[in-house]
Design a protein around this motif. Sequence first.
Motif, PDB file in Angstrom:
ATOM      1  N   ILE A 257      35.912  31.665  43.422  1.00  0.00           N
ATOM      2  CA  ILE A 257      35.937  32.518  44.609  1.00  0.00           C
ATOM      3  C   ILE A 257      36.084  31.679  45.880  1.00  0.00           C
ATOM      4  CG2 ILE A 257      34.628  34.170  46.005  1.00  0.00           C
ATOM      5  CD1 ILE A 257      33.391  35.177  43.346  1.00  0.00           C
ATOM      6  N   CYS A 258      35.323  30.599  45.974  1.00  0.00           N
ATOM      7  CA  CYS A 258      35.420  29.732  47.164  1.00  0.00           C
ATOM      8  C   CYS A 258      36.830  29.171  47.330  1.00  0.00           C
ATOM      9  CB  CYS A 258      34.419  28.580  47.063  1.00  0.00           C
ATOM     10  SG  CYS A 258      32.709  29.060  47.353  1.00  0.00           S
TER      11      CYS A 258
ATOM     12  N   LEU B 199      38.846  38.369  38.903  1.00  0.00           N
ATOM     13  CA  LEU B 199      38.748  37.895  40.287  1.00  0.00           C
ATOM     14  C   LEU B 199      40.007  38.325  41.051  1.00  0.00           C
ATOM     15  CD1 LEU B 199      36.945  34.449  39.939  1.00  0.00           C
ATOM     16  CD2 LEU B 199      35.973  36.732  40.135  1.00  0.00           C
ATOM     17  N   PHE B 200      40.832  37.373  41.530  1.00  0.00           N
ATOM     18  CA  PHE B 200      41.943  37.748  42.411  1.00  0.00           C
ATOM     19  C   PHE B 200      43.289  37.844  41.699  1.00  0.00           C
ATOM     20  CE2 PHE B 200      38.762  35.392  44.910  1.00  0.00           C
ATOM     21  CZ  PHE B 200      38.448  36.343  45.866  1.00  0.00           C
ATOM     22  N   GLU B 201      43.305  37.701  40.387  1.00  0.00           N
ATOM     23  CA  GLU B 201      44.579  37.603  39.667  1.00  0.00           C
ATOM     24  C   GLU B 201      45.503  38.794  39.893  1.00  0.00           C
ATOM     25  OE1 GLU B 201      44.180  36.686  35.546  1.00  0.00           O
ATOM     26  OE2 GLU B 201      43.332  34.693  35.910  1.00  0.00           O
ATOM     27  N   SER B 202      44.949  39.993  39.985  1.00  0.00           N
ATOM     28  CA  SER B 202      45.783  41.191  40.144  1.00  0.00           C
ATOM     29  C   SER B 202      45.668  41.808  41.536  1.00  0.00           C
ATOM     30  CB  SER B 202      45.390  42.227  39.074  1.00  0.00           C
ATOM     31  OG  SER B 202      45.572  41.702  37.779  1.00  0.00           O
ATOM     32  N   VAL B 203      45.181  41.041  42.484  1.00  0.00           N
ATOM     33  CA  VAL B 203      45.063  41.528  43.860  1.00  0.00           C
ATOM     34  C   VAL B 203      46.399  41.340  44.575  1.00  0.00           C
ATOM     35  CG1 VAL B 203      43.882  41.231  46.078  1.00  0.00           C
ATOM     36  CG2 VAL B 203      42.604  41.027  43.929  1.00  0.00           C
ATOM     37  N   GLY B 204      46.916  42.401  45.170  1.00  0.00           N
ATOM     38  CA  GLY B 204      48.250  42.375  45.764  1.00  0.00           C
ATOM     39  C   GLY B 204      48.347  41.598  47.067  1.00  0.00           C
ATOM     40  N   GLU B 205      49.565  41.246  47.405  1.00  0.00           N
ATOM     41  CA  GLU B 205      49.839  40.498  48.627  1.00  0.00           C
ATOM     42  C   GLU B 205      49.496  41.290  49.889  1.00  0.00           C
ATOM     43  OE1 GLU B 205      51.046  37.192  48.880  1.00  0.00           O
ATOM     44  OE2 GLU B 205      50.397  37.285  46.792  1.00  0.00           O
ATOM     45  N   GLU B 206      49.361  42.614  49.746  1.00  0.00           N
ATOM     46  CA  GLU B 206      49.042  43.433  50.927  1.00  0.00           C
ATOM     47  C   GLU B 206      47.651  43.135  51.482  1.00  0.00           C
ATOM     48  OE1 GLU B 206      48.167  46.236  47.354  1.00  0.00           O
ATOM     49  OE2 GLU B 206      49.476  44.550  47.854  1.00  0.00           O
ATOM     50  N   TYR B 207      46.842  42.409  50.702  1.00  0.00           N
ATOM     51  CA  TYR B 207      45.494  42.078  51.173  1.00  0.00           C
ATOM     52  C   TYR B 207      45.387  40.668  51.760  1.00  0.00           C
ATOM     53  CZ  TYR B 207      44.159  46.311  48.717  1.00  0.00           C
ATOM     54  OH  TYR B 207      44.059  47.614  48.300  1.00  0.00           O
ATOM     55  N   VAL B 208      46.485  39.915  51.764  1.00  0.00           N
ATOM     56  CA  VAL B 208      46.469  38.561  52.302  1.00  0.00           C
ATOM     57  C   VAL B 208      46.179  38.616  53.806  1.00  0.00           C
ATOM     58  CG1 VAL B 208      47.850  36.499  52.786  1.00  0.00           C
ATOM     59  CG2 VAL B 208      48.012  37.649  50.541  1.00  0.00           C
ATOM     60  N   ASP B 209      45.174  37.859  54.243  1.00  0.00           N
ATOM     61  CA  ASP B 209      44.765  37.805  55.657  1.00  0.00           C
ATOM     62  C   ASP B 209      44.371  39.172  56.218  1.00  0.00           C
ATOM     63  OD1 ASP B 209      45.215  35.031  55.902  1.00  0.00           O
ATOM     64  OD2 ASP B 209      47.345  35.362  56.268  1.00  0.00           O
ATOM     65  N   ARG B 210      43.874  40.069  55.360  1.00  0.00           N
ATOM     66  CA  ARG B 210      43.533  41.413  55.813  1.00  0.00           C
ATOM     67  C   ARG B 210      42.055  41.765  55.627  1.00  0.00           C
ATOM     68  NH1 ARG B 210      47.643  45.114  55.833  1.00  0.00           N
ATOM     69  NH2 ARG B 210      46.095  46.407  56.916  1.00  0.00           N
ATOM     70  N   ILE B 211      41.277  40.853  55.071  1.00  0.00           N
ATOM     71  CA  ILE B 211      39.898  41.164  54.726  1.00  0.00           C
ATOM     72  C   ILE B 211      38.935  40.580  55.764  1.00  0.00           C
ATOM     73  CG2 ILE B 211      38.100  40.929  52.953  1.00  0.00           C
ATOM     74  CD1 ILE B 211      40.521  42.697  52.171  1.00  0.00           C
ATOM     75  N   ASP B 212      38.071  41.417  56.304  1.00  0.00           N
ATOM     76  CA  ASP B 212      37.096  40.963  57.304  1.00  0.00           C
ATOM     77  C   ASP B 212      35.866  40.343  56.671  1.00  0.00           C
ATOM     78  OD1 ASP B 212      38.165  42.149  59.986  1.00  0.00           O
ATOM     79  OD2 ASP B 212      38.318  43.795  58.544  1.00  0.00           O
ATOM     80  N   MET B 213      35.518  40.809  55.476  1.00  0.00           N
ATOM     81  CA  MET B 213      34.329  40.294  54.799  1.00  0.00           C
ATOM     82  C   MET B 213      34.553  40.334  53.290  1.00  0.00           C
ATOM     83  SD  MET B 213      30.416  41.777  54.857  1.00  0.00           S
ATOM     84  CE  MET B 213      30.097  41.230  56.545  1.00  0.00           C
ATOM     85  N   LEU B 214      34.284  39.216  52.643  1.00  0.00           N
ATOM     86  CA  LEU B 214      34.309  39.167  51.187  1.00  0.00           C
ATOM     87  C   LEU B 214      32.878  38.942  50.709  1.00  0.00           C
ATOM     88  CD1 LEU B 214      36.932  37.684  48.890  1.00  0.00           C
ATOM     89  CD2 LEU B 214      34.541  37.161  48.424  1.00  0.00           C
ATOM     90  N   ILE B 215      32.429  39.819  49.835  1.00  0.00           N
ATOM     91  CA  ILE B 215      31.041  39.782  49.387  1.00  0.00           C
ATOM     92  C   ILE B 215      31.017  39.750  47.866  1.00  0.00           C
ATOM     93  CG2 ILE B 215      30.827  42.305  49.412  1.00  0.00           C
ATOM     94  CD1 ILE B 215      27.969  41.891  50.562  1.00  0.00           C
ATOM     95  N   SER B 216      30.054  39.021  47.294  1.00  0.00           N
ATOM     96  CA  SER B 216      30.012  38.936  45.837  1.00  0.00           C
ATOM     97  C   SER B 216      28.619  38.584  45.343  1.00  0.00           C
ATOM     98  CB  SER B 216      31.008  37.875  45.329  1.00  0.00           C
ATOM     99  OG  SER B 216      31.028  37.857  43.917  1.00  0.00           O
ATOM    100  N   ASN B 217      28.219  39.291  44.300  1.00  0.00           N
ATOM    101  CA  ASN B 217      27.041  38.934  43.508  1.00  0.00           C
ATOM    102  C   ASN B 217      27.577  38.592  42.124  1.00  0.00           C
ATOM    103  OD1 ASN B 217      24.548  38.644  42.271  1.00  0.00           O
ATOM    104  ND2 ASN B 217      24.187  40.837  42.083  1.00  0.00           N
ATOM    105  N   PRO B 218      28.138  37.386  41.974  1.00  0.00           N
ATOM    106  CA  PRO B 218      28.834  37.044  40.728  1.00  0.00           C
ATOM    107  C   PRO B 218      27.861  36.668  39.615  1.00  0.00           C
ATOM    108  CG  PRO B 218      28.802  35.147  42.161  1.00  0.00           C
ATOM    109  CD  PRO B 218      28.113  36.262  42.919  1.00  0.00           C
ATOM    110  N   PRO B 219      28.347  36.568  38.373  1.00  0.00           N
ATOM    111  CA  PRO B 219      27.498  36.044  37.295  1.00  0.00           C
ATOM    112  C   PRO B 219      27.060  34.620  37.647  1.00  0.00           C
ATOM    113  CG  PRO B 219      29.511  37.031  36.415  1.00  0.00           C
ATOM    114  CD  PRO B 219      29.696  36.917  37.897  1.00  0.00           C
TER     115      PRO B 219
END
Length: 286
Positions: free
Chosen positions: A230-231, A174-194
């Motif tokens: 995710i939520c 999930l978000f464990e290795s997502v960098g700080e450069e993406y904080v407040d930068r995403i317009d849409m988060l989409i997921s078809n999770p298990p």
Amino acid sequence: MTLTINQVLEKATSVLKEEGKTEAQLDARLLLSNVLNYNRVELIMNKDKEIDATTYEAYMKFIQLRAKGMPLQHIVGEQEFMGITFKVNEHTLIPRRETEELVELALSLLDANEFQRVMDVGTGSGCIPISLASLKKNVDCIGIDISKEALKIAKYNSGINAVDHKLTWICSDLFESVGEEYVDRIDMLISNPPYIKTEDIDILMPEVKNFEPHTALDGGKDGLDFYRRICAEAGKYLKSTGFIIFEIGYNQKEEVISLLEENNYIDIECKKDLSGKDRIVYATKN
């Protein structure tokens, strides 16, 4: 003794019927079309053409794999999704029609004029972000998956569909290795999770439980493990008024809506699929 296309199809259909395949004739035709590189019409028009021994042997190997339950998509190594061809294998979930409806909704919500960034959590074959990047010129996408093998397939798919310059791939739980450069930068988060309950994995169709990756199926004891995470964590990366969109199991609407409400999402909506089942829940960051 050589056999004609029609004779080979009859033999292959018989083999698949003996193994209880309900669409034996269709499967036999699709596999032979793949081996011969014929479309449906060409297969019919050339029904009396003889098949050489090498081609016959290769075809019957495919039929034996199908008889053992291997999905057609794994045998031929590809699946069409949103009119785009994707490579798939045992490391990726096979893209399904229901998920096309997820992509169609995302396309309708994305702004037609402004540049936007979409993050797909649990990307698998990359079918969601690659489709969005292919069909929306002003969109860049980030695809996240815990599986390095799945990401190899996703990277390959972005290359063959000429959108690799619009895609970033991150290997992460999930978000464990997502960098700080993406904080407040995403317009849409989409997921078809298990989202399958752990106890229900064993009662899935053999083609699914025996050949598709359980990491892409198993949603934990109640099927909601990934929605919870995710939520709780997505808000850090979404812009104000950014969208969050989930594909859900047919009976998970109320639970997923509750999780979104608990995490302060607003304007929550549910969309049914073409069969009338609850399939997509989406909301806006407050």
